[in-house]
Design an enzyme around this catalytic site. Structure first.
Site, mmCIF file in Angstrom:
data_model
loop_
_atom_site.group_PDB
_atom_site.id
_atom_site.type_symbol
_atom_site.label_atom_id
_atom_site.label_comp_id
_atom_site.label_asym_id
_atom_site.label_seq_id
_atom_site.Cartn_x
_atom_site.Cartn_y
_atom_site.Cartn_z
ATOM 1 N N ASP A 258 -79.913 -60.133 -23.416
ATOM 2 C CA ASP A 258 -78.802 -61.088 -23.359
ATOM 3 C C ASP A 258 -78.925 -61.862 -22.052
ATOM 4 O O ASP A 258 -79.457 -61.351 -21.064
ATOM 5 C CB ASP A 258 -77.443 -60.374 -23.432
ATOM 6 C CG ASP A 258 -76.336 -61.310 -23.911
ATOM 7 O OD1 ASP A 258 -75.947 -61.223 -25.097
ATOM 8 O OD2 ASP A 258 -75.864 -62.137 -23.098
ATOM 9 N N SER A 259 -78.424 -63.083 -22.060
ATOM 10 C CA SER A 259 -78.513 -63.904 -20.847
ATOM 11 C C SER A 259 -77.348 -63.635 -19.892
ATOM 12 O O SER A 259 -77.353 -64.104 -18.767
ATOM 13 C CB SER A 259 -78.539 -65.384 -21.216
ATOM 14 O OG SER A 259 -77.407 -65.692 -22.000
ATOM 15 N N ARG B 234 -73.738 -53.450 -38.517
ATOM 16 C CA ARG B 234 -74.050 -52.391 -37.560
ATOM 17 C C ARG B 234 -74.354 -51.098 -38.314
ATOM 18 O O ARG B 234 -75.311 -50.393 -38.004
ATOM 19 C CB ARG B 234 -72.857 -52.148 -36.618
ATOM 20 C CG ARG B 234 -72.722 -53.163 -35.512
ATOM 21 C CD ARG B 234 -71.689 -52.716 -34.477
ATOM 22 N NE ARG B 234 -70.301 -52.882 -34.907
ATOM 23 C CZ ARG B 234 -69.617 -54.024 -34.825
ATOM 24 N NH1 ARG B 234 -70.183 -55.107 -34.336
ATOM 25 N NH2 ARG B 234 -68.355 -54.086 -35.218
ATOM 26 N N CYS C 142 -73.808 -67.579 -37.292
ATOM 27 C CA CYS C 142 -72.343 -67.626 -37.422
ATOM 28 C C CYS C 142 -71.854 -69.070 -37.309
ATOM 29 O O CYS C 142 -70.688 -69.319 -37.023
ATOM 30 C CB CYS C 142 -71.671 -66.726 -36.392
ATOM 31 S SG CYS C 142 -72.044 -67.173 -34.701
ATOM 32 N N ASP D 262 -78.846 -62.088 -33.499
ATOM 33 C CA ASP D 262 -77.431 -62.434 -33.725
ATOM 34 C C ASP D 262 -76.986 -63.440 -32.665
ATOM 35 O O ASP D 262 -76.201 -63.111 -31.777
ATOM 36 C CB ASP D 262 -76.579 -61.165 -33.677
ATOM 37 C CG ASP D 262 -75.117 -61.444 -34.012
ATOM 38 O OD1 ASP D 262 -74.842 -62.452 -34.699
ATOM 39 O OD2 ASP D 262 -74.252 -60.668 -33.562
ATOM 40 N N PHE E 147 -79.663 -61.138 -28.273
ATOM 41 C CA PHE E 147 -78.275 -61.600 -28.098
ATOM 42 C C PHE E 147 -77.340 -60.398 -28.270
ATOM 43 O O PHE E 147 -76.436 -60.401 -29.094
ATOM 44 C CB PHE E 147 -77.912 -62.689 -29.128
ATOM 45 C CG PHE E 147 -78.885 -63.840 -29.187
ATOM 46 C CD1 PHE E 147 -78.793 -64.888 -28.286
ATOM 47 C CD2 PHE E 147 -79.906 -63.869 -30.135
ATOM 48 C CE1 PHE E 147 -79.683 -65.960 -28.335
ATOM 49 C CE2 PHE E 147 -80.803 -64.928 -30.190
ATOM 50 C CZ PHE E 147 -80.691 -65.982 -29.295
HETATM 51 N N1 SAH Z 1 -74.778 -59.255 -31.287
HETATM 52 C C1 SAH Z 1 -73.540 -59.228 -30.544
HETATM 53 C C2 SAH Z 1 -72.847 -60.561 -30.520
HETATM 54 C C3 SAH Z 1 -73.686 -61.704 -30.005
HETATM 55 S S1 SAH Z 1 -72.745 -62.975 -29.274
HETATM 56 C C4 SAH Z 1 -72.624 -58.162 -31.113
HETATM 57 O O1 SAH Z 1 -72.827 -57.733 -32.248
HETATM 58 O O2 SAH Z 1 -71.697 -57.763 -30.431
HETATM 59 C C5 SAH Z 1 -73.974 -63.960 -28.584
HETATM 60 C C6 SAH Z 1 -74.537 -63.456 -27.274
HETATM 61 O O3 SAH Z 1 -75.649 -64.282 -26.972
HETATM 62 C C7 SAH Z 1 -73.631 -63.563 -26.052
HETATM 63 O O4 SAH Z 1 -73.522 -62.302 -25.458
HETATM 64 C C8 SAH Z 1 -74.324 -64.538 -25.080
HETATM 65 O O5 SAH Z 1 -74.252 -64.113 -23.741
HETATM 66 C C9 SAH Z 1 -75.735 -64.463 -25.551
HETATM 67 N N2 SAH Z 1 -76.575 -65.648 -25.367
HETATM 68 C C10 SAH Z 1 -76.296 -66.934 -25.620
HETATM 69 N N3 SAH Z 1 -77.376 -67.717 -25.465
HETATM 70 C C11 SAH Z 1 -78.397 -66.885 -25.094
HETATM 71 C C12 SAH Z 1 -79.761 -67.065 -24.800
HETATM 72 N N4 SAH Z 1 -80.329 -68.278 -24.863
HETATM 73 N N5 SAH Z 1 -80.498 -65.989 -24.472
HETATM 74 C C13 SAH Z 1 -79.935 -64.766 -24.418
HETATM 75 N N6 SAH Z 1 -78.647 -64.529 -24.710
HETATM 76 C C14 SAH Z 1 -77.886 -65.572 -25.032
#
Ligand code: SAH
Length: 399
Positions: free
Chosen positions: A249-250, A211, A337, A297, A227
């Site tokens: 995000d989904s 970050r 991850c 991410d 994400f």
């Molecule tokens: N980048 C974030 C952490 C990501 S966690 C941070 O630093 O805090 C992964 C995220 O991906 C979750 O919020 C989940 O809701 C989302 N997610 C999972 N599959 C997805 C998809 N196909 N499209 C969009 N978002 C998705």
């Protein structure tokens, strides 16, 4: 005390200080140990190897507490390990920088299956092994003593519990009840960690340094945060002076939390979009949109090595589209991850994605988890978060 005898030659990984004993390495177990009970591990020659916690339902039959025969696995042992872990963070993390710290990182802190995160006055314990479960009450008491936390909350609800034959265990274990999300400060940003319902223990502490890297790269740039969850990267980009952020995000709940984060920090310039990243990236491409910086991410596509193949396709896809959406000279921060996916394989996937996108790119930096998520030298599996900072060549290749 029960005793685990290894098959001939299967002590090699233990001699290298790897803490896991897989079921295939076990010759026999003498005695009738219960789940999480401390057992003695011996080589087929009879040589002492380790003290370990027994996990009858797991493929990892035992996890090592200590390799020294003179060690005793008791309250003082856990006090020592916890103190050592807490002291390491105090030595390497500037306390004025953050109130949100991983205090204990499982195997890599000599405490297999035990994770402890601190959000200001709230400490969260997350257990994922029979050994951790067995010592829960002791660990809570010691954490209260060592951290002086107002609240200790248990979030033992990780997916791996099933593989361990353990039941979810969530709730208040010490002190005052939680009153909603916990407010913490990190790099002068106000963050809310939903300890009770959020991902992991409430926040992605492991991405702290990434970050702050994004923050330095952000000034004046158009950023795409894929994400985004509760907006960790989005906040940092805006705090660093990004011209705009499109965050995807989904999960509507995650986006609502991201919106709350933006308001709390009085940051504007972000557009939050609910959707499937795989589809949205294609749509943005069709609309000929472009960005200076893209963050990828995603969640764990490959929780185990067996699923790495399928996961590889997912990683390739999003990285391919990210490369297509980047302007010449643009930057990609891309992460995996997945514990089951090696750094080498991840780098190869990103390289293949660049080729297919028709761009030349360089790696400017290898990225990983922040230093409160150490990796024990004998436990390479501890390196679950892998990332690359890539730069697309200033002029895209033809064709
Ligand atoms: N980048 C974030 C952490 C990501 S966690 C941070 O630093 O805090 C992964 C995220 O991906 C979750 O919020 C989940 O809701 C989302 N997610 C999972 N599959 C997805 C998809 N196909 N499209 C969009 N978002 C998705």
């Amino acid at each position: 005390m029960a005793r685990l005898i290894l098959k001939p030659g299967r002590e090699k990984s233990l001699l290298r200080r790897h803490p896991w004993i897989f079921s295939g390495a076990v010759h026999r177990i003498d005695g009738d140990p219960g789940p999480g009970e401390t057992i003695e591990v011996r080589a087929s020659t009879g040589a002492f190897m380790a003290w370990a916690a027994y996990s009858p339902s797991s493929q990892i039959t035992a996890r090592v507490w200590d390799f020294s025969e003179s060690a005793r696995i008791d309250v003082d042992f856990f006090r020592g390990r916890l103190q050592r872990a807490v002291e390491m963070r105090a030595a390497v993390l500037n306390p004025s920088r953050t109130h949100a710290v991983r205090l204990v990182h499982g195997e890599s802190d000599g405490l297999p299956g035990i994770v402890v995160d601190r959000y200001a006055g709230v400490v969260v314990i997350q257990l994922s092994s029979a050994g951790g479960f067995r010592w829960r009450d002791t660990l809570v008491e010691l954490l209260a003593e060592i951290t002086k936390a107002q609240t200790i909350f248990e979030r033992s609800d990780a997916e791996v519990l099933q593989l361990e034959g353990l039941a979810v265990s969530v709730g208040l274990r010490h002190g005052a009840a939680l009153a909603g999300a916990v407010g913490v400060e990190e790099d002068e940003l106000q963050l809310l960690a939903d300890v009770e319902h959020g991902h992991k223990t409430g926040f992605y502490l492991d991405q702290r340094d990434n970050r702050s890297l994004l923050r330095t790269l952000a000034p004046g740039r158009a950023v795409l945060d894929c994400f985004c969850y509760t907006g960790g990267f989005t906040l940092s980009a805006l705090a660093g002076g990004a011209a705009s952020v499109l965050a995807i995000d989904s999960s509507a709940d995650s986006l609502a939390a991201a919106r709350a984060h933006l308001e709390l920090n009085r940051l504007s310039g972000a557009e939050l979009l609910e959707g499937d990243v795989f589809q949205v990236l294609r749509r943005l491409r069709d609309q000929a949109r472009s960005f200076d910086v893209v963050v990828l991410d995603p969640p764990k596509f490959a929780p185990t090595a067996a699923l790495a193949q399928r996961a590889a396709r997912g990683y390739k896809d999003i990285n391919l589209y990210a490369f297509k959406l980047l302007k010449p000279g643009g930057l990609l921060l891309t992460f995996s991850c997945s514990g089951g996916l090696s750094r080498e394989l991840f780098q190869k996937i990103v390289a293949d994605a660049a080729v297919d996108a028709g761009v030349d790119a360089q790696i400017l930096r290898w990225l990983g988890a922040a230093s409160d998520h150490p990796v024990a030298l004998g436990f390479p599996e501890g390196e679950y978060l892998k990332g690359l900072l890539c730069r697309v060549a200033p002029r895209a290749r033809r064709g």
